[in-house]
Design an enzyme around this catalytic site. Structure first.
Site, PDB file in Angstrom:
ATOM      1  N   ASP A  26      22.696 -18.784  -2.129  1.00  0.00           N
ATOM      2  CA  ASP A  26      22.983 -18.507  -3.547  1.00  0.00           C
ATOM      3  C   ASP A  26      23.393 -19.790  -4.257  1.00  0.00           C
ATOM      4  O   ASP A  26      24.299 -20.487  -3.804  1.00  0.00           O
ATOM      5  CB  ASP A  26      24.113 -17.459  -3.622  1.00  0.00           C
ATOM      6  CG  ASP A  26      24.545 -17.188  -5.054  1.00  0.00           C
ATOM      7  OD1 ASP A  26      23.699 -17.332  -5.961  1.00  0.00           O
ATOM      8  OD2 ASP A  26      25.719 -16.826  -5.259  1.00  0.00           O
ATOM      9  N   ASP A  30      26.473 -15.722  -8.151  1.00  0.00           N
ATOM     10  CA  ASP A  30      26.558 -14.271  -8.383  1.00  0.00           C
ATOM     11  C   ASP A  30      26.628 -13.488  -7.071  1.00  0.00           C
ATOM     12  O   ASP A  30      26.584 -12.257  -7.064  1.00  0.00           O
ATOM     13  CB  ASP A  30      25.398 -13.776  -9.257  1.00  0.00           C
ATOM     14  CG  ASP A  30      24.045 -13.918  -8.573  1.00  0.00           C
ATOM     15  OD1 ASP A  30      23.995 -14.501  -7.457  1.00  0.00           O
ATOM     16  OD2 ASP A  30      23.042 -13.455  -9.139  1.00  0.00           O
ATOM     17  N   ASP A  34      19.058 -16.747  -4.144  1.00  0.00           N
ATOM     18  CA  ASP A  34      18.075 -16.893  -5.220  1.00  0.00           C
ATOM     19  C   ASP A  34      17.011 -17.923  -4.844  1.00  0.00           C
ATOM     20  O   ASP A  34      17.108 -18.602  -3.815  1.00  0.00           O
ATOM     21  CB  ASP A  34      18.774 -17.243  -6.548  1.00  0.00           C
ATOM     22  CG  ASP A  34      19.828 -18.320  -6.387  1.00  0.00           C
ATOM     23  OD1 ASP A  34      19.570 -19.277  -5.624  1.00  0.00           O
ATOM     24  OD2 ASP A  34      20.920 -18.214  -6.992  1.00  0.00           O
ATOM     25  N   ASP A 103       5.284 -10.769  -0.003  1.00  0.00           N
ATOM     26  CA  ASP A 103       5.322  -9.384   0.445  1.00  0.00           C
ATOM     27  C   ASP A 103       4.545  -8.565  -0.575  1.00  0.00           C
ATOM     28  O   ASP A 103       4.794  -8.664  -1.769  1.00  0.00           O
ATOM     29  CB  ASP A 103       6.787  -8.903   0.479  1.00  0.00           C
ATOM     30  CG  ASP A 103       7.073  -8.044   1.682  1.00  0.00           C
ATOM     31  OD1 ASP A 103       6.345  -7.060   1.877  1.00  0.00           O
ATOM     32  OD2 ASP A 103       8.029  -8.343   2.421  1.00  0.00           O
ATOM     33  N   ASP A 217       3.244  -4.495   3.111  1.00  0.00           N
ATOM     34  CA  ASP A 217       4.340  -3.586   3.414  1.00  0.00           C
ATOM     35  C   ASP A 217       3.849  -2.153   3.641  1.00  0.00           C
ATOM     36  O   ASP A 217       2.998  -1.652   2.895  1.00  0.00           O
ATOM     37  CB  ASP A 217       5.299  -3.593   2.216  1.00  0.00           C
ATOM     38  CG  ASP A 217       6.509  -2.706   2.429  1.00  0.00           C
ATOM     39  OD1 ASP A 217       7.275  -2.990   3.352  1.00  0.00           O
ATOM     40  OD2 ASP A 217       6.677  -1.726   1.673  1.00  0.00           O
ATOM     41  N   GLU A 270       2.035  -4.437   8.085  1.00  0.00           N
ATOM     42  CA  GLU A 270       3.183  -3.767   8.707  1.00  0.00           C
ATOM     43  C   GLU A 270       2.799  -2.310   9.004  1.00  0.00           C
ATOM     44  O   GLU A 270       2.579  -1.518   8.087  1.00  0.00           O
ATOM     45  CB  GLU A 270       4.390  -3.787   7.770  1.00  0.00           C
ATOM     46  CG  GLU A 270       5.630  -3.237   8.471  1.00  0.00           C
ATOM     47  CD  GLU A 270       6.646  -2.607   7.525  1.00  0.00           C
ATOM     48  OE1 GLU A 270       7.839  -2.614   7.854  1.00  0.00           O
ATOM     49  OE2 GLU A 270       6.255  -2.089   6.465  1.00  0.00           O
ATOM     50  N   HIS A 344      14.360  -8.125   8.563  1.00  0.00           N
ATOM     51  CA  HIS A 344      15.339  -7.531   7.631  1.00  0.00           C
ATOM     52  C   HIS A 344      15.504  -6.025   7.857  1.00  0.00           C
ATOM     53  O   HIS A 344      16.350  -5.415   7.212  1.00  0.00           O
ATOM     54  CB  HIS A 344      14.888  -7.798   6.197  1.00  0.00           C
ATOM     55  CG  HIS A 344      13.617  -7.079   5.871  1.00  0.00           C
ATOM     56  ND1 HIS A 344      12.416  -7.385   6.485  1.00  0.00           N
ATOM     57  CD2 HIS A 344      13.357  -6.042   5.049  1.00  0.00           C
ATOM     58  CE1 HIS A 344      11.489  -6.565   6.039  1.00  0.00           C
ATOM     59  NE2 HIS A 344      12.016  -5.739   5.172  1.00  0.00           N
ATOM     60  N   ASP A 345      14.675  -5.431   8.708  1.00  0.00           N
ATOM     61  CA  ASP A 345      14.789  -3.992   8.995  1.00  0.00           C
ATOM     62  C   ASP A 345      15.375  -3.730  10.372  1.00  0.00           C
ATOM     63  O   ASP A 345      15.385  -2.585  10.841  1.00  0.00           O
ATOM     64  CB  ASP A 345      13.404  -3.328   8.949  1.00  0.00           C
ATOM     65  CG  ASP A 345      12.829  -3.289   7.546  1.00  0.00           C
ATOM     66  OD1 ASP A 345      13.610  -3.217   6.579  1.00  0.00           O
ATOM     67  OD2 ASP A 345      11.592  -3.320   7.423  1.00  0.00           O
TER      68      ASP A 345
HETATM   69  C1  GLC Z   1       9.049  -1.652   4.848  1.00  0.00           C
HETATM   70  C2  GLC Z   1      10.072  -2.728   4.526  1.00  0.00           C
HETATM   71  C3  GLC Z   1      11.386  -2.064   4.323  1.00  0.00           C
HETATM   72  C4  GLC Z   1      11.266  -1.135   3.142  1.00  0.00           C
HETATM   73  C5  GLC Z   1      10.115  -0.151   3.324  1.00  0.00           C
HETATM   74  C6  GLC Z   1       9.764   0.518   2.038  1.00  0.00           C
HETATM   75  O1  GLC Z   1       9.302  -0.999   6.026  1.00  0.00           O
HETATM   76  O2  GLC Z   1      10.081  -3.694   5.539  1.00  0.00           O
HETATM   77  O3  GLC Z   1      12.439  -2.972   4.137  1.00  0.00           O
HETATM   78  O4  GLC Z   1      12.450  -0.402   3.001  1.00  0.00           O
HETATM   79  O5  GLC Z   1       8.941  -0.779   3.770  1.00  0.00           O
HETATM   80  O6  GLC Z   1       9.108  -0.377   1.171  1.00  0.00           O
END
Ligand code: GLC
Length: 586
Positions: A26, A30, A34, A103, A217, A270, A344-345
């Protein structure tokens, strides 16, 4: 594997680094990362040696799902900066020979996207951009909803991936719309050619701006089965069966491939279904069909998952091996796979697949695995520091809808008494573990922000941080640099990228030994997945004992020379020890 049989691609030879911008760095105080914060760290990325940055969504979004609910695909979220900042980042990366992939979130938009706003008004142009349906008589079906007119139930029994019914009632249009994820993420109606055109146009727009590819995604959910059938005997009442890898997804992606994609782009699909049937994997990856470069599948990160986030799960090494071996087999002739254990998941890989007691050793071992399997390694921000899970103590500390929703619902239903009852499982499994900020220093807020961070910072920043890691030659960070450099190494690069994989210890509970072979040369990788010592058990027929072995990489200081493969037999590996040898194949 011989030279003439391989299909060389830049993205097979690359290492991808994933940035979750909210939690990266950041600069405006905030408490949210960013784009200028990423620009500030471009030299850091360059020093690490990575080739590609995958940026999680930075588009305008009301942030119901941290940017995965896009309200404008052609604008940047205010919190992250503006388009000029994005352009600066793209320039800074390209100047250093790094590429950038975006993404692409096109299974759904935000309910605040203009398409949806107009769709709910039944605007002639956008009326069919989403899945609108009438409700059904609640007396005749076995599913209900807390919303909608009296006596009405949602159009079918599908369940949202984030918990609860997959339909929300819209008062303006007086109809229900489908949302496989959060109610603020309505699913786009991919059968409508106008939707597809709008998406292709948007993709072209980003390609013209110079992006090098996309991470697609939730791509497995684009197709929905005819009639949207409910299957009460299936998990989630058949949602995944009928809206996961439905054959229509391949029609759409084949069209996208013809219209927009090319083999020069990196396209990462994905596919989040619990399993991916062989024929679907092949269709996604076939250059003549969907033409994706590689897949991110979930099969290995699902091995310790039960039906809900609050049920504890276990995994075993033989299971992990068997899933990753299957994917190697699936992509042996054609196709490619992203190698990852965290993003991140997912929780942090050290805490989940390694050992916090042997944090440094296990972080290095897991890195060794990801960088020496066949496939493209994905490094998730902070992984190169060996970051661990956060010590969660209350439900209110979590920010993630996919963590809070199911737990709150289970408490409401009375299935779970209190958060305390399920704390351990939720703390181990939550996606928020991967979302706590990158620890740059041991200073205030780990050097991530001068303000109040949007989510907790792991107290282990005192010892686990980038500044300390870069000072320490024995750190996870320096080891990762070595791993990353393997793919471009003159001597072993081709072997690491293209070598054929062979599993030597499929059943062993703590030992994973495998080889990679290319043009008369071989790597032999030995990994001890345990807090204890494990004696190497090398199948005698697998490799010739007389062959010279040169140590390429190890995560412990090695005393006592191993000069031939035979010397490895009966060798005792220390906790989480990883060794990579370069040997002759003949
Ligand atoms: C994918 C992303 C995840 C998101 C989901 C809905 O699994 O990696 O973070 O919540 O799609 O877009």
């Amino acid at each position: 594997m011989i030279e003439s049989e391989i299909e060389r691609r830049w993205w097979k030879e690359a290492v991808v680094y994933q940035i979750y911008p909210r939690s990266f760095n950041d600069t405006d105080g905030d408490g949210v990362g960013d784009l200028p914060g990423i620009v500030e760290k471009v030299d850091y990325l360059d020093d690490l040696g990575i080739d590609v940055v995958w940026l999680n969504p930075v588009y305008e979004s009301p942030n119901a799902d941290n940017g995965y609910d896009v309200s404008d695909y052609r604008a940047i979220m205010d919190e992250f900066g503006g388009m000029a900042d994005w352009e600066e980042l793209s320039k800074a990366l390209h100047e250093r020979d790094m590429r950038l992939i975006m993404d692409l979130v096109v299974n759904h938009t935000s309910d605040e996207h203009e398409w949806f706003v107009r769709s709910r008004e039944d605007d002639p142009e956008y009326g069919e951009f989403y899945w609108w349906r009438e409700g059904v008589d609640s007396g005749g079906v076995e599913w209900t909803s807390e919303e909608g007119p009296d006596g009405e139930a949602p159009p079918n029994g599908w369940q949202s991936i984030f918990g609860g019914p997959a339909w929300a009632y819209d008062e303006t249009r007086e109809a229900w719309y489908l949302h496989l994820f959060d109610r603020k993420q309505p699913d786009l109606h991919w059968r409508n050619p106008a939707v597809r055109e709008a998406i292709y146009e948007m993709m072209e727009w980003w390609l013209e701006k110079g992006v090098d590819g996309f991470r697609l995604d939730a791509i497995a959910h684009l197709g929905k089965a005819e009639g949207l059938p409910t299957d009460l005997d299936e998990p989630m009442n058949g949602t995944m069966k009928h809206a996961g890898n439905d054959p229509r997804v391949h029609e759409y992606l084949t069209e996208m491939n013809e219209r927009v994609l090319s083999r020069e782009l990196l396209t990462v699909g994905e596919v989040g279904t619990s399993t991916v049937p062989d024929e679907d994997a092949h269709a996604y990856l076939d250059p003549e069909r969907d033409g994706l470069s590689m897949l991110v599948h979930f099969e290995h990160v699902n091995i310790d998952r039960e039906d809900s986030i609050y049920e504890p799960g276990e995994w075993t090494l033989p299971e992990l091996k068997s899933v990753l071996d299957r994917w190697d087999g699936l992509t042996e002739e054609e196709g490619w796979v992203a190698q990852y254990l965290s993003n991140h998941d997912q929780p942090r890989q050290v805490s989940r697949f390694g050992s916090e007691t042997y944090r440094r050793e296990s972080a290095k071992l897991l890195g060794t695995l990801l960088h020496t399997l066949r496939g493209t390694p994905f490094v998730y921000q902070g992984e190169e520091l060996g970051m661990t899970n956060y010590p969660w103590t209350s439900l209110s500390e979590f920010e993630d809808v996919a963590t809070r929703n199911p737990v709150e619902r289970a408490i409401e239903r009375g299935d779970v008494e209190s958060f305390e009852e399920v704390r351990e499982a939720v703390a181990a499994e939550s996606r928020d573990n991967g979302r706590t900020p990158v620890q740059w220093t041991d200073g205030e807020n780990a050097g991530f922000t001068d303000g109040e961070p949007w989510i907790g910072i792991n107290p282990d920043k005192e010892t686990v941080n980038a500044a300390a890691a870069r000072e320490d030659p024995d750190s996870v960070w320096h080891y990762y640099r070595e791993l990353i450099s393997l793919r471009s190494d003159d001597e072993v690069g081709d072997l690491v990228v293209y070598g054929e994989y062979e599993q030597l210890t499929p059943e062993h509970e703590s030992l994973w030994i495998y080889t990679r072979t290319f043009e008369g040369e071989r790597l032999l990788v030995a990994l001890n997945f345990s807090d204890g010592r494990t004696t190497i058990d090398l199948p005698t027929d697998a490799v010739d004992a007389g062959v010279t072995a040169d140590l390429l990489l190890a995560n412990y200081a090695i005393e006592g020379a191993v000069t031939a493969v035979g010397d490895l037999a009966d060798l005792v590996l220390r906790p989480w020890e990883a060794r990579v040898y370069h040997v002759d194949a003949e």
